[in-house]
Design a protein around this motif. Structure first.
Motif, PDB file in Angstrom:
ATOM      1  N   GLU A  83      67.187 -43.911  55.006  1.00  0.00           N
ATOM      2  CA  GLU A  83      68.284 -44.308  54.071  1.00  0.00           C
ATOM      3  C   GLU A  83      69.165 -45.677  54.685  1.00  0.00           C
ATOM      4  O   GLU A  83      69.569 -46.290  53.799  1.00  0.00           O
ATOM      5  CB  GLU A  83      69.050 -43.160  53.715  1.00  0.00           C
ATOM      6  CG  GLU A  83      70.218 -43.289  52.448  1.00  0.00           C
ATOM      7  CD  GLU A  83      69.291 -43.568  51.274  1.00  0.00           C
ATOM      8  OE1 GLU A  83      69.841 -44.416  50.427  1.00  0.00           O
ATOM      9  OE2 GLU A  83      68.323 -43.145  50.826  1.00  0.00           O
ATOM     10  N   SER A  84      69.311 -45.475  55.949  1.00  0.00           N
ATOM     11  CA  SER A  84      70.164 -46.474  56.476  1.00  0.00           C
ATOM     12  C   SER A  84      69.652 -47.625  57.300  1.00  0.00           C
ATOM     13  O   SER A  84      70.094 -48.472  57.789  1.00  0.00           O
ATOM     14  CB  SER A  84      71.170 -45.714  57.563  1.00  0.00           C
ATOM     15  OG  SER A  84      70.388 -45.093  58.533  1.00  0.00           O
ATOM     16  N   ALA A  85      68.301 -47.400  57.576  1.00  0.00           N
ATOM     17  CA  ALA A  85      67.727 -48.452  58.522  1.00  0.00           C
ATOM     18  C   ALA A  85      67.284 -49.774  57.413  1.00  0.00           C
ATOM     19  O   ALA A  85      67.280 -49.642  56.357  1.00  0.00           O
ATOM     20  CB  ALA A  85      66.313 -47.831  59.040  1.00  0.00           C
ATOM     21  N   VAL A  86      67.058 -50.877  58.189  1.00  0.00           N
ATOM     22  CA  VAL A  86      66.716 -52.119  57.803  1.00  0.00           C
ATOM     23  C   VAL A  86      65.125 -52.154  57.738  1.00  0.00           C
ATOM     24  O   VAL A  86      64.577 -52.148  58.819  1.00  0.00           O
ATOM     25  CB  VAL A  86      67.240 -53.211  58.558  1.00  0.00           C
ATOM     26  CG1 VAL A  86      66.824 -54.531  57.742  1.00  0.00           C
ATOM     27  CG2 VAL A  86      68.874 -53.223  58.350  1.00  0.00           C
ATOM     28  N   HIS A  87      64.541 -52.185  56.621  1.00  0.00           N
ATOM     29  CA  HIS A  87      63.141 -52.227  56.549  1.00  0.00           C
ATOM     30  C   HIS A  87      62.618 -53.649  56.257  1.00  0.00           C
ATOM     31  O   HIS A  87      63.151 -54.414  55.555  1.00  0.00           O
ATOM     32  CB  HIS A  87      62.864 -51.254  55.401  1.00  0.00           C
ATOM     33  CG  HIS A  87      63.230 -49.947  55.365  1.00  0.00           C
ATOM     34  ND1 HIS A  87      62.549 -48.877  56.089  1.00  0.00           N
ATOM     35  CD2 HIS A  87      64.333 -49.137  55.031  1.00  0.00           C
ATOM     36  CE1 HIS A  87      63.094 -47.880  56.160  1.00  0.00           C
ATOM     37  NE2 HIS A  87      64.188 -47.906  55.478  1.00  0.00           N
ATOM     38  N   GLN A 140      51.332 -63.893  55.703  1.00  0.00           N
ATOM     39  CA  GLN A 140      52.011 -65.255  55.121  1.00  0.00           C
ATOM     40  C   GLN A 140      53.378 -64.954  55.259  1.00  0.00           C
ATOM     41  O   GLN A 140      54.153 -65.974  55.411  1.00  0.00           O
ATOM     42  CB  GLN A 140      51.490 -65.380  53.423  1.00  0.00           C
ATOM     43  CG  GLN A 140      50.222 -65.840  53.391  1.00  0.00           C
ATOM     44  CD  GLN A 140      49.877 -65.996  51.993  1.00  0.00           C
ATOM     45  OE1 GLN A 140      50.204 -65.076  50.967  1.00  0.00           O
ATOM     46  NE2 GLN A 140      48.960 -66.887  51.679  1.00  0.00           N
ATOM     47  N   LYS A 141      53.814 -63.857  54.930  1.00  0.00           N
ATOM     48  CA  LYS A 141      55.347 -63.719  55.108  1.00  0.00           C
ATOM     49  C   LYS A 141      55.898 -62.441  55.388  1.00  0.00           C
ATOM     50  O   LYS A 141      55.234 -61.101  55.246  1.00  0.00           O
ATOM     51  CB  LYS A 141      56.126 -64.267  53.722  1.00  0.00           C
ATOM     52  CG  LYS A 141      56.084 -63.366  52.831  1.00  0.00           C
ATOM     53  CD  LYS A 141      56.785 -63.617  51.436  1.00  0.00           C
ATOM     54  CE  LYS A 141      56.467 -62.791  50.276  1.00  0.00           C
ATOM     55  NZ  LYS A 141      57.288 -63.227  49.093  1.00  0.00           N
ATOM     56  N   VAL A 142      57.110 -62.204  56.062  1.00  0.00           N
ATOM     57  CA  VAL A 142      57.717 -61.102  56.442  1.00  0.00           C
ATOM     58  C   VAL A 142      59.059 -61.275  55.885  1.00  0.00           C
ATOM     59  O   VAL A 142      59.801 -62.086  56.170  1.00  0.00           O
ATOM     60  CB  VAL A 142      57.964 -60.786  57.855  1.00  0.00           C
ATOM     61  CG1 VAL A 142      58.823 -59.574  58.270  1.00  0.00           C
ATOM     62  CG2 VAL A 142      56.532 -60.896  58.767  1.00  0.00           C
ATOM     63  N   THR A 143      59.463 -59.989  55.050  1.00  0.00           N
ATOM     64  CA  THR A 143      60.817 -60.227  54.571  1.00  0.00           C
ATOM     65  C   THR A 143      61.579 -58.929  54.648  1.00  0.00           C
ATOM     66  O   THR A 143      60.971 -57.795  54.992  1.00  0.00           O
ATOM     67  CB  THR A 143      60.634 -60.275  52.727  1.00  0.00           C
ATOM     68  OG1 THR A 143      59.915 -59.228  52.186  1.00  0.00           O
ATOM     69  CG2 THR A 143      60.097 -61.651  52.373  1.00  0.00           C
ATOM     70  N   ILE A 144      62.879 -58.771  54.624  1.00  0.00           N
ATOM     71  CA  ILE A 144      63.436 -57.703  54.731  1.00  0.00           C
ATOM     72  C   ILE A 144      63.544 -57.028  53.324  1.00  0.00           C
ATOM     73  O   ILE A 144      63.703 -57.887  52.153  1.00  0.00           O
ATOM     74  CB  ILE A 144      65.172 -57.784  55.191  1.00  0.00           C
ATOM     75  CG1 ILE A 144      65.070 -58.414  56.378  1.00  0.00           C
ATOM     76  CG2 ILE A 144      65.977 -56.768  54.813  1.00  0.00           C
ATOM     77  CD1 ILE A 144      66.377 -58.955  56.914  1.00  0.00           C
ATOM     78  N   ALA A 145      63.262 -55.677  53.315  1.00  0.00           N
ATOM     79  CA  ALA A 145      63.319 -54.827  51.943  1.00  0.00           C
ATOM     80  C   ALA A 145      64.614 -54.660  51.433  1.00  0.00           C
ATOM     81  O   ALA A 145      65.280 -53.807  51.997  1.00  0.00           O
ATOM     82  CB  ALA A 145      62.125 -53.815  52.271  1.00  0.00           C
ATOM     83  N   GLU A 146      64.744 -55.387  50.473  1.00  0.00           N
ATOM     84  CA  GLU A 146      66.230 -55.365  49.801  1.00  0.00           C
ATOM     85  C   GLU A 146      66.082 -54.584  48.503  1.00  0.00           C
ATOM     86  O   GLU A 146      67.203 -54.039  47.979  1.00  0.00           O
ATOM     87  CB  GLU A 146      66.684 -56.608  49.660  1.00  0.00           C
ATOM     88  CG  GLU A 146      67.113 -57.140  50.996  1.00  0.00           C
ATOM     89  CD  GLU A 146      67.855 -58.571  51.142  1.00  0.00           C
ATOM     90  OE1 GLU A 146      67.733 -59.265  50.067  1.00  0.00           O
ATOM     91  OE2 GLU A 146      68.479 -59.054  52.204  1.00  0.00           O
ATOM     92  N   THR A 147      64.930 -54.745  47.666  1.00  0.00           N
ATOM     93  CA  THR A 147      64.797 -54.272  46.297  1.00  0.00           C
ATOM     94  C   THR A 147      63.858 -52.750  46.595  1.00  0.00           C
ATOM     95  O   THR A 147      63.438 -52.334  47.457  1.00  0.00           O
ATOM     96  CB  THR A 147      64.072 -55.059  45.547  1.00  0.00           C
ATOM     97  OG1 THR A 147      62.615 -55.074  45.785  1.00  0.00           O
ATOM     98  CG2 THR A 147      64.548 -56.458  45.521  1.00  0.00           C
ATOM     99  N   PRO A 148      64.568 -51.892  45.394  1.00  0.00           N
ATOM    100  CA  PRO A 148      63.599 -50.689  45.566  1.00  0.00           C
ATOM    101  C   PRO A 148      62.235 -50.537  45.492  1.00  0.00           C
ATOM    102  O   PRO A 148      61.511 -49.982  46.281  1.00  0.00           O
ATOM    103  CB  PRO A 148      63.984 -49.863  44.175  1.00  0.00           C
ATOM    104  CG  PRO A 148      65.437 -50.568  43.823  1.00  0.00           C
ATOM    105  CD  PRO A 148      65.180 -52.119  44.423  1.00  0.00           C
ATOM    106  N   LEU A 149      61.481 -51.935  44.945  1.00  0.00           N
ATOM    107  CA  LEU A 149      60.099 -52.156  44.823  1.00  0.00           C
ATOM    108  C   LEU A 149      59.612 -52.488  46.197  1.00  0.00           C
ATOM    109  O   LEU A 149      58.749 -51.999  46.877  1.00  0.00           O
ATOM    110  CB  LEU A 149      59.770 -53.370  44.136  1.00  0.00           C
ATOM    111  CG  LEU A 149      58.436 -53.798  44.109  1.00  0.00           C
ATOM    112  CD1 LEU A 149      57.428 -52.704  43.938  1.00  0.00           C
ATOM    113  CD2 LEU A 149      58.099 -55.113  43.044  1.00  0.00           C
ATOM    114  N   GLU A 150      60.420 -53.425  47.003  1.00  0.00           N
ATOM    115  CA  GLU A 150      60.069 -53.818  48.469  1.00  0.00           C
ATOM    116  C   GLU A 150      60.156 -52.459  49.273  1.00  0.00           C
ATOM    117  O   GLU A 150      59.368 -52.427  50.353  1.00  0.00           O
ATOM    118  CB  GLU A 150      60.960 -55.028  49.032  1.00  0.00           C
ATOM    119  CG  GLU A 150      60.800 -56.263  48.129  1.00  0.00           C
ATOM    120  CD  GLU A 150      61.919 -57.344  48.289  1.00  0.00           C
ATOM    121  OE1 GLU A 150      61.463 -58.572  48.352  1.00  0.00           O
ATOM    122  OE2 GLU A 150      63.040 -56.831  48.698  1.00  0.00           O
TER     123      GLU A 150
END
Length: 143
Positions: free
Chosen positions: A41-45, A2-12
């Motif tokens: 640590e530095s990558a965008v997840h 349904q969706k793809v998001t950039i993991a920005e929060t600790p939970l994501e």
């Protein structure tokens, strides 16, 4: 998916790491200390969701000016073959364009080379072993 998001929060981020642990550590037998590395640590997840459940994950990082490296692309077994991987790759490519990354590199597990070739990635290296699994380097120019 349904969706793809950039993991920005600790939970994501934890959801992305959990999908990776299930696929790479539990399913494929990659040691955890190799799977979780200094680049986390530095990558965008990115995390892919189906009905709010995390089912796919990947990360991207800039490795040199204008070049990004896509890594740790994975989909839970029960969701494979349903285009979740394609959606993840499309979202990361859109992100890369906005971030000024016009060359994307990745190290594909050899069995997955045809998947990436369908997305216009080209093999750039002979087969090599990484974490005991055969891989091939691949690359794509995006515009």
């Amino acid at each position: 998916m349904q969706k793809v998001t950039i993991a920005e929060t600790p939970l994501e981020k934890e959801q992305a790491f959990e999908v990776r642990r299930k696929v790479f550590v539990e399913e494929q037998g990659v040691p955890l200390h190799i799977e979780m590395d200094e680049f986390d640590e530095s990558a965008v997840h990115f995390v892919g969701y189906e009905l709010e459940q995390p089912i796919a994950a990947a990360r991207i990082r800039e490795i040199e000016m204008g070049t990004g490296k896509i890594e740790r692309v994975c989909v839970l077994p029960e969701y494979r073959g349903l285009h979740a991987g394609v959606l993840m790759m499309e979202e990361m490519e859109q992100y890369a364009l906005k971030a000024g990354l016009f060359t994307l590199k990745l190290n594909a597990q050899s069995y997955a080379v045809p998947f990436y070739e369908k997305l216009d990635y080209v093999v750039t290296t002979p087969e090599f072993m990484d974490a005991g699994i055969p891989h091939r380097g691949m690359e794509k120019k995006i515009t």
